[in-house]
Design a protein around this motif. Structure first.
Motif, PDB file in Angstrom:
ATOM      1  N   SER A 204       0.403  -1.489  -0.444  1.00  0.00           N
ATOM      2  CA  SER A 204      -0.393   0.035  -0.661  1.00  0.00           C
ATOM      3  C   SER A 204       0.882   1.344   0.067  1.00  0.00           C
ATOM      4  CB  SER A 204      -0.552  -0.246   1.200  1.00  0.00           C
ATOM      5  OG  SER A 204      -1.431   1.193   1.334  1.00  0.00           O
ATOM      6  N   ASN A 205       1.602   1.139   0.375  1.00  0.00           N
ATOM      7  CA  ASN A 205       2.628   2.108   0.910  1.00  0.00           C
ATOM      8  C   ASN A 205       3.878   1.927   1.701  1.00  0.00           C
ATOM      9  OD1 ASN A 205       4.298   4.757   1.176  1.00  0.00           O
ATOM     10  ND2 ASN A 205       1.748   6.060   1.572  1.00  0.00           N
ATOM     11  N   GLU A 207       7.043   3.436   2.386  1.00  0.00           N
ATOM     12  CA  GLU A 207       7.562   4.405   3.123  1.00  0.00           C
ATOM     13  C   GLU A 207       6.522   4.683   4.361  1.00  0.00           C
ATOM     14  OE1 GLU A 207      10.849   5.767   2.143  1.00  0.00           O
ATOM     15  OE2 GLU A 207      10.258   7.362   3.578  1.00  0.00           O
ATOM     16  N   ALA A 208       5.414   4.795   4.278  1.00  0.00           N
ATOM     17  CA  ALA A 208       4.401   4.769   5.443  1.00  0.00           C
ATOM     18  C   ALA A 208       4.855   3.403   6.609  1.00  0.00           C
ATOM     19  CB  ALA A 208       3.269   4.539   4.842  1.00  0.00           C
ATOM     20  N   LEU A 211       8.582   3.647   7.940  1.00  0.00           N
ATOM     21  CA  LEU A 211       8.644   4.597   8.931  1.00  0.00           C
ATOM     22  C   LEU A 211       8.040   4.304  10.514  1.00  0.00           C
ATOM     23  CD1 LEU A 211       8.098   8.458   7.049  1.00  0.00           C
ATOM     24  CD2 LEU A 211      10.322   7.363   8.205  1.00  0.00           C
TER      25      LEU A 211
ATOM     26  N   LEU B 320      13.531  13.516   9.657  1.00  0.00           N
ATOM     27  CA  LEU B 320      14.256  11.775   9.140  1.00  0.00           C
ATOM     28  C   LEU B 320      15.181  11.445  10.025  1.00  0.00           C
ATOM     29  CD1 LEU B 320      12.016  12.057   5.493  1.00  0.00           C
ATOM     30  CD2 LEU B 320      11.371  11.211   7.542  1.00  0.00           C
ATOM     31  N   LEU B 355       7.533   9.535  14.876  1.00  0.00           N
ATOM     32  CA  LEU B 355       7.535  10.444  14.246  1.00  0.00           C
ATOM     33  C   LEU B 355       6.010  10.548  13.274  1.00  0.00           C
ATOM     34  CD1 LEU B 355       8.821  12.393  11.934  1.00  0.00           C
ATOM     35  CD2 LEU B 355       9.199  10.961  10.350  1.00  0.00           C
ATOM     36  N   ARG B 360       0.523  13.220   4.907  1.00  0.00           N
ATOM     37  CA  ARG B 360      -0.278  11.748   4.856  1.00  0.00           C
ATOM     38  C   ARG B 360      -0.102  11.163   4.156  1.00  0.00           C
ATOM     39  NH1 ARG B 360      -2.620  16.254   7.784  1.00  0.00           N
ATOM     40  NH2 ARG B 360      -4.058  16.497   6.437  1.00  0.00           N
ATOM     41  N   ARG B 361      -0.134  11.306   2.842  1.00  0.00           N
ATOM     42  CA  ARG B 361      -0.496  10.545   2.301  1.00  0.00           C
ATOM     43  C   ARG B 361       0.679   9.279   1.490  1.00  0.00           C
ATOM     44  NH1 ARG B 361      -1.753  12.672  -3.433  1.00  0.00           N
ATOM     45  NH2 ARG B 361      -0.224  13.772  -3.347  1.00  0.00           N
ATOM     46  N   ASP B 362       1.915  10.466   1.528  1.00  0.00           N
ATOM     47  CA  ASP B 362       3.236  10.055   1.232  1.00  0.00           C
ATOM     48  C   ASP B 362       3.673   8.622   2.738  1.00  0.00           C
ATOM     49  OD1 ASP B 362       2.311  10.432  -1.587  1.00  0.00           O
ATOM     50  OD2 ASP B 362       3.655  12.355  -1.224  1.00  0.00           O
ATOM     51  N   GLN B 363       3.774   9.406   3.326  1.00  0.00           N
ATOM     52  CA  GLN B 363       4.876   8.921   4.034  1.00  0.00           C
ATOM     53  C   GLN B 363       3.784   8.297   5.871  1.00  0.00           C
ATOM     54  OE1 GLN B 363       6.774  12.669   4.536  1.00  0.00           O
ATOM     55  NE2 GLN B 363       8.339  11.741   4.256  1.00  0.00           N
ATOM     56  N   GLY B 364       2.188   8.857   5.801  1.00  0.00           N
ATOM     57  CA  GLY B 364       2.254   9.298   7.053  1.00  0.00           C
ATOM     58  C   GLY B 364       0.689   7.270   6.734  1.00  0.00           C
ATOM     59  N   LEU B 365       0.039   7.117   6.350  1.00  0.00           N
ATOM     60  CA  LEU B 365      -0.313   6.355   6.266  1.00  0.00           C
ATOM     61  C   LEU B 365      -0.254   4.823   5.015  1.00  0.00           C
ATOM     62  CD1 LEU B 365      -3.898   8.265   6.687  1.00  0.00           C
ATOM     63  CD2 LEU B 365      -2.427   6.449   8.326  1.00  0.00           C
ATOM     64  N   CYS B 366      -1.331   4.023   5.036  1.00  0.00           N
ATOM     65  CA  CYS B 366      -1.787   2.732   3.697  1.00  0.00           C
ATOM     66  C   CYS B 366      -2.619   3.282   3.700  1.00  0.00           C
ATOM     67  CB  CYS B 366      -1.122   2.393   3.753  1.00  0.00           C
ATOM     68  SG  CYS B 366       0.641   1.387   4.185  1.00  0.00           S
ATOM     69  N   LEU B 367      -3.244   3.899   2.837  1.00  0.00           N
ATOM     70  CA  LEU B 367      -4.287   4.829   2.228  1.00  0.00           C
ATOM     71  C   LEU B 367      -5.739   3.718   2.008  1.00  0.00           C
ATOM     72  CD1 LEU B 367      -3.352   7.912   0.658  1.00  0.00           C
ATOM     73  CD2 LEU B 367      -5.041   7.588   3.018  1.00  0.00           C
ATOM     74  N   ASN B 368      -5.358   2.535   1.300  1.00  0.00           N
ATOM     75  CA  ASN B 368      -5.376   1.658   0.759  1.00  0.00           C
ATOM     76  C   ASN B 368      -6.017   0.456   1.831  1.00  0.00           C
ATOM     77  OD1 ASN B 368      -3.430   0.483   0.634  1.00  0.00           O
ATOM     78  ND2 ASN B 368      -4.430   0.320  -1.898  1.00  0.00           N
ATOM     79  N   LEU B 369      -5.724   0.366   3.215  1.00  0.00           N
ATOM     80  CA  LEU B 369      -5.527   0.000   4.388  1.00  0.00           C
ATOM     81  C   LEU B 369      -6.435   0.068   5.059  1.00  0.00           C
ATOM     82  CD1 LEU B 369      -2.516  -1.433   3.955  1.00  0.00           C
ATOM     83  CD2 LEU B 369      -4.716  -2.823   3.182  1.00  0.00           C
ATOM     84  N   LEU B 377      -0.297  -1.312  12.309  1.00  0.00           N
ATOM     85  CA  LEU B 377       1.063  -1.097  12.041  1.00  0.00           C
ATOM     86  C   LEU B 377       2.461  -1.094  12.770  1.00  0.00           C
ATOM     87  CD1 LEU B 377       2.016  -2.437   9.277  1.00  0.00           C
ATOM     88  CD2 LEU B 377       2.114   0.310   8.621  1.00  0.00           C
ATOM     89  N   LYS B 431      -1.487   5.945  15.984  1.00  0.00           N
ATOM     90  CA  LYS B 431      -0.584   4.615  15.455  1.00  0.00           C
ATOM     91  C   LYS B 431       0.334   4.554  16.335  1.00  0.00           C
ATOM     92  CE  LYS B 431       1.478   4.982  11.684  1.00  0.00           C
ATOM     93  NZ  LYS B 431       1.806   4.543  10.157  1.00  0.00           N
ATOM     94  N   TRP B 432       0.842   6.443  17.029  1.00  0.00           N
ATOM     95  CA  TRP B 432       2.037   6.382  18.064  1.00  0.00           C
ATOM     96  C   TRP B 432       1.739   6.031  19.378  1.00  0.00           C
ATOM     97  CZ3 TRP B 432       6.093   4.468  16.221  1.00  0.00           C
ATOM     98  CH2 TRP B 432       6.270   5.334  14.690  1.00  0.00           C
TER      99      TRP B 432
END
Lengths: 325, 517
Positions: A204-205, A207-208, A211, B320, B355, B360-369, B377, B431-432
């Protein structure tokens, strides 16, 4: 909407329910095909034909399960057909060299592990796209297999080995039992263990996932190793079934495996898939081929029908996904 | 001047707006009458009647899930209404597909740019409407024309550059310029400044005013009150899918709008509690890595350390680096007084660093899960017993975070992509919280988040501090870091250039240090 609605069932369709529903639709399609063929032919519901069908579907099913792990990570494994051919040569060669059967089997599976690790190495360390690295091994493994056999085939004289694929257990072909032997641990791995969750997260992602502390590299190694090991296992089954090692066997099986997986609801964009889906997909394809043979449909037509079926099923799956929004 | 002819060329067939003028300024151009949208049993937009006047800038404000995005989607034909009517220039219209909306001159500029990053700026501006001669594209003519449009708008952007090489903010400007070129009469901006720097925002505002001057009606959706007051003529407020009121901007104020939006008064959005600073949690000494150089700072238990700077100033890169995503090239990190080497994310997590990343879209979340999987996670290894995950614990943990953080979802199985910005940020935070940490790094935690959720997030900060954690807060939004930080560090070009105690420097001073004039 307020926080009190947390436990109500309203809103977007829960994912799990949908996936079960889709599984049931596929199962319904499979049963419908069986019913239809039962009515259209006299020979479909004969023990002989059913055994044959289960044998035909078994190998694709195992390949499709392995392939699904890779596709869930948003990758692809084009090499599985070549790995089947190559490992059939390896096991035949080892047996011909007098290696004891169980050692030959373990060594052959170890080759599967190595090939998968090599794919993951190419992807993780060399930064190659999965399509490219597995395309490269597809062609080179066939080449290596042909070099080993000098272009011919190696016969297998070990009868214990060759009898296995023809044997039945509790009236069910042993090859089909092998599907169960693979599917149960695969189900536990994908749906019940954390590694399964990691496969979805990476697909799915990545990078996420990274991290969040997921070891992305290890997850990718795991997926490709499992896929190649499933393929090596199928290589053993094939060698047992045809009694020879031949590097040109299993031509195009990678496409069968990918098709089964996709028919079974796996998304080529990653993060969507199951273990039961590809199994059903593989047996739907096997049923179509079997039925076409019984109905005396030209085998060229079988290929066309398979293609059309992929489009139709995946199209309906897409509609369903869009409808769920 | 070359290119000038080209510009007038574009204006005559590109900027069709001025020519058409369907409705005199100040008359209704688009009227919603009891417009309603239901998803199953959920009423995303309760029957709403809003009138947009020709040539006005009409702001729409509201909390998460208040129905703002539903409204945009209805007006741009992305979704179909359940009931009600829309009148365009006095006539009822269907607006049941995007083509109809575009053909009528209704267009939207989205928060996240939807263009082709691999094509040039000019190619993107002309995408689907290329200049041709004898069936071939006139690439040079398009580049020149695009350049003069950009120059004309006062954007300092190269038309020949690849779109992907620009910052998100610059891409947003290109998207706006593109919409402006295409005969748009009704242009909706969906939180356009979320990713923009101050200068870029200023450029965008100039462009919006200019479009207004040309007779375009602007709908401006934003979470930032000061932008609403700076730009808008009128403002409509949505709350829980209901249109609760429309005000002329001169006849309302911050407090009234916020009260309308959240149905309770927030005397203080920037909820700040001071705690006695405890032991040092982390100290960096001359830490360098990709994108940042020689950064020395400390974070103590019970304090918020703010990092301010323009986008690309090295704040996120530093975060990072500290989190082990990129290897540091020089300097040292001391964790609770002990020298440590943070080689990867797992090491950082195990030490107690969390962190919530910038995107959110690229690093924070698995959007389609599902939401539940996202929340769990980081802790799956803890939820595992033997070979398999303990289902019961998995469900409990996800549901607890959803409940505690008031994430608005019917179930933990809903995909994260179905959530609004504020709720998505809560998932990242959840999550954190389930993992637990001593040091929380929040990178732009309130981008695309509404006032109500913002206040909730700030209150959560206080709770974390109370429990003995330390926080690094990264933001491009000065009032946020300014009001909340016990110590504020200013970054410029990868370096830490200034440090201030709580409210010790003025806004102007901090800003000057960040820009470096």
């Amino acid at each position: 909407m307020s926080a009190e609605t947390v436990d109500s069932g309203a809103g977007p369709a829960p994912r799990k329910g949908v996936s079960i529903l889709f599984g049931l639709t596929l199962l319904g399609l499979l049963l419908f095909l069986w019913l239809l063929l039962g009515l259209a032919t006299n020979s479909f519901w004969t023990p002989n034909n059913i055994s044959n069908l289960l044998r035909q579907g078994a190998m694709t099913a195992i390949l499709a399960v392995g392939q699904t792990f890779v596709i869930i990570t948003a990758g692809i494994d084009l090499s599985v057909g070549a790995v089947v051919g190559f490992t059939s040569v390896i096991v035949a060669w080892l047996l011909a060299a007098g290696v004891p059967l169980w050692i030959a089997i373990i060594l052959t599976l170890a080759f599967g592990v190595l090939i998968g690790a090599f794919h993951a190495f190419g992807i993780v360390r060399m930064g190659l796209p999965p399509f490219i690295i597995t395309l490269a091994t597809l062609t080179s493994l066939r080449g290596i297999g042909l070099l080993i056999t000098n272009g011919s085939t190696i016969s297998i004289t070990n009868e214990a080995f060759t009898n296995f694929s023809r044997a039945d257990f509790l009236g069910v072909p042993s090859l089909f039992w092998m599907v169960i032997v693979v599917a149960i641990p695969a189900y536990v791995f994908l749906h019940l263990s954390r590694f399964g969750r990691y496969l979805f997260a990476v697909g799915s992602n990545s990078e996420a996932a990274r991290l969040s502390g997921v070891n992305v590299h290890r997850t990718i190694y795991l997926a490709y190793i499992l896929s190649s090991t499933c393929a090596a296992f199928v290589g053993l089954l094939l060698a047992s079934r045809i009694g020879i090692g031949n590097a040109t066997q299993a031509e195009g099986w990678e496409l069968q495996a990918i098709a089964s997986s996709v028919i079974g609801g796996t998304s080529l964009f990653g993060a969507v898939g199951s273990v039961h889906g590809p199994l059903l997909g593989a047996f739907i394809l096997a049923t179509i081929n079997n039925g076409a043979n019984l109905l005396n449909v030209n085998s060229f037509w079988q290929r066309i029908i398979t293609g059309v079926l992929i489009i139709v099923i995946v199209y309906f799956d897409q509609l369903r996904r869009r409808g769920a929004r | 001047m070359p290119g000038l002819d080209e510009v007038s060329d574009i204006k005559s067939d590109g900027l069709k707006t001025a020519a058409r003028h369907p409705v005199p300024k100040g008359e209704p151009i688009l009227e919603m009458r009891a417009l309603q949208k239901k998803y199953g049993a959920v009423e995303a937009l309760k029957p709403a009647s809003i009138t947009f006047l020709s040539g006005e800038i009409h702001a729409i404000v509201g909390e998460n899930g208040a129905g703002k995005s539903t409204l945009i989607k209805l007006l741009t034909g992305v979704i179909r209404r359940t009931s009600g009517e829309v009148y365009w220039c006095g006539k009822p219209v269907q607006l049941d597909n995007p083509h109809e909306a575009i053909a009528r001159g209704i267009n939207a500029v989205h928060q996240e740019v939807v263009l082709c990053p691999h094509l040039s700026v000019a190619a993107n501006m002309f995408l689907g409407d290329e200049m041709k001669s004898a069936g071939l594209m006139r690439k040079r003519a398009m580049t020149e024309a695009a350049q003069s449009v950009l120059d004309d708008l006062g954007f300092n952007l190269p038309a020949a550059a690849t779109l992907g090489s620009l910052t998100i903010g610059q891409q947003q400007l290109v998207a706006t310029a593109r919409a402006a070129m295409r005969g748009t009469q009704f242009l909706i901006f969906d939180e356009p400044t979320a990713y923009l720097t101050r200068q870029e925002s200023a450029q965008l505002f100039r462009l919006i005013r200019r479009l207004q001057g040309e007779g375009v009606t602007i709908v401006y959706i934003s979470h930032r009150m000061e932008e609403v007051f700076e730009l808008a003529d009128r403002v409509s407020v949505l709350r829980d899918g209901t249109h609760v009121g429309t005000r002329r901007i001169g006849e309302t104020n911050d407090a009234e709008l916020i009260t309308l939006m959240i149905n309770r008064t927030i005397e203080q959005i920037y909820h700040k509690e001071h705690f006695p600073a405890g032991e040092v949690i982390v100290e960096t000494r001359g830490l360098s890595g990709p994108g940042f150089e020689d950064v020395s700072l400390t974070v103590r238990a019970g304090e918020i350390v703010g990092l301010y700077g323009l986008i690309g100033a090295g704040r996120s890169e530093f975060a990072l680096g500290l989190y082990g995503r990129h290897a540091s090239t020089a300097g040292e990190v001391y964790w609770q007084g002990r020298k440590v080497k943070i080689a990867n994310e797992r090491t950082a997590m195990d030490l107690g660093i969390a962190l919530a990343p910038e995107s959110r879209r690229d690093q924070g979340l698995c959007l389609n899960l599902p939401i539940g999987l996202n929340i769990n996670l980081p802790v799956f290894s803890r939820l595992t017993r033997g070979l398999t995950i303990n289902r019961q614990k998995e469900i409990e943990n996800a549901d607890r975070q959803i409940r505690d953080l008031k994430i608005k979802t019917p179930s933990r199985r809903v995909l994260a992509s179905a959530m609004s910005g504020g709720n998505q940020q809560k998932i990242v935070i959840g999550k954190w919280l389930s993992h637990g940490a001593k040091l929380f790094i929040f990178d732009e935690p309130t981008v695309g988040v509404d006032v109500g959720t913002k206040a909730e997030i700030y209150r959560l900060f206080a709770r974390l501090l109370e429990n003995g954690a330390g926080i690094i807060l990264i933001s491009s939004y000065l009032p946020e870091v300014y009001e909340l930080s016990d110590r504020l560090h200013v970054f410029r070009r990868g370096r830490l250039v200034a440090s201030h105690d709580y409210r010790a420097a003025s806004h102007e001073e901090v800003l000057t240090q960040a820009i470096g004039v």
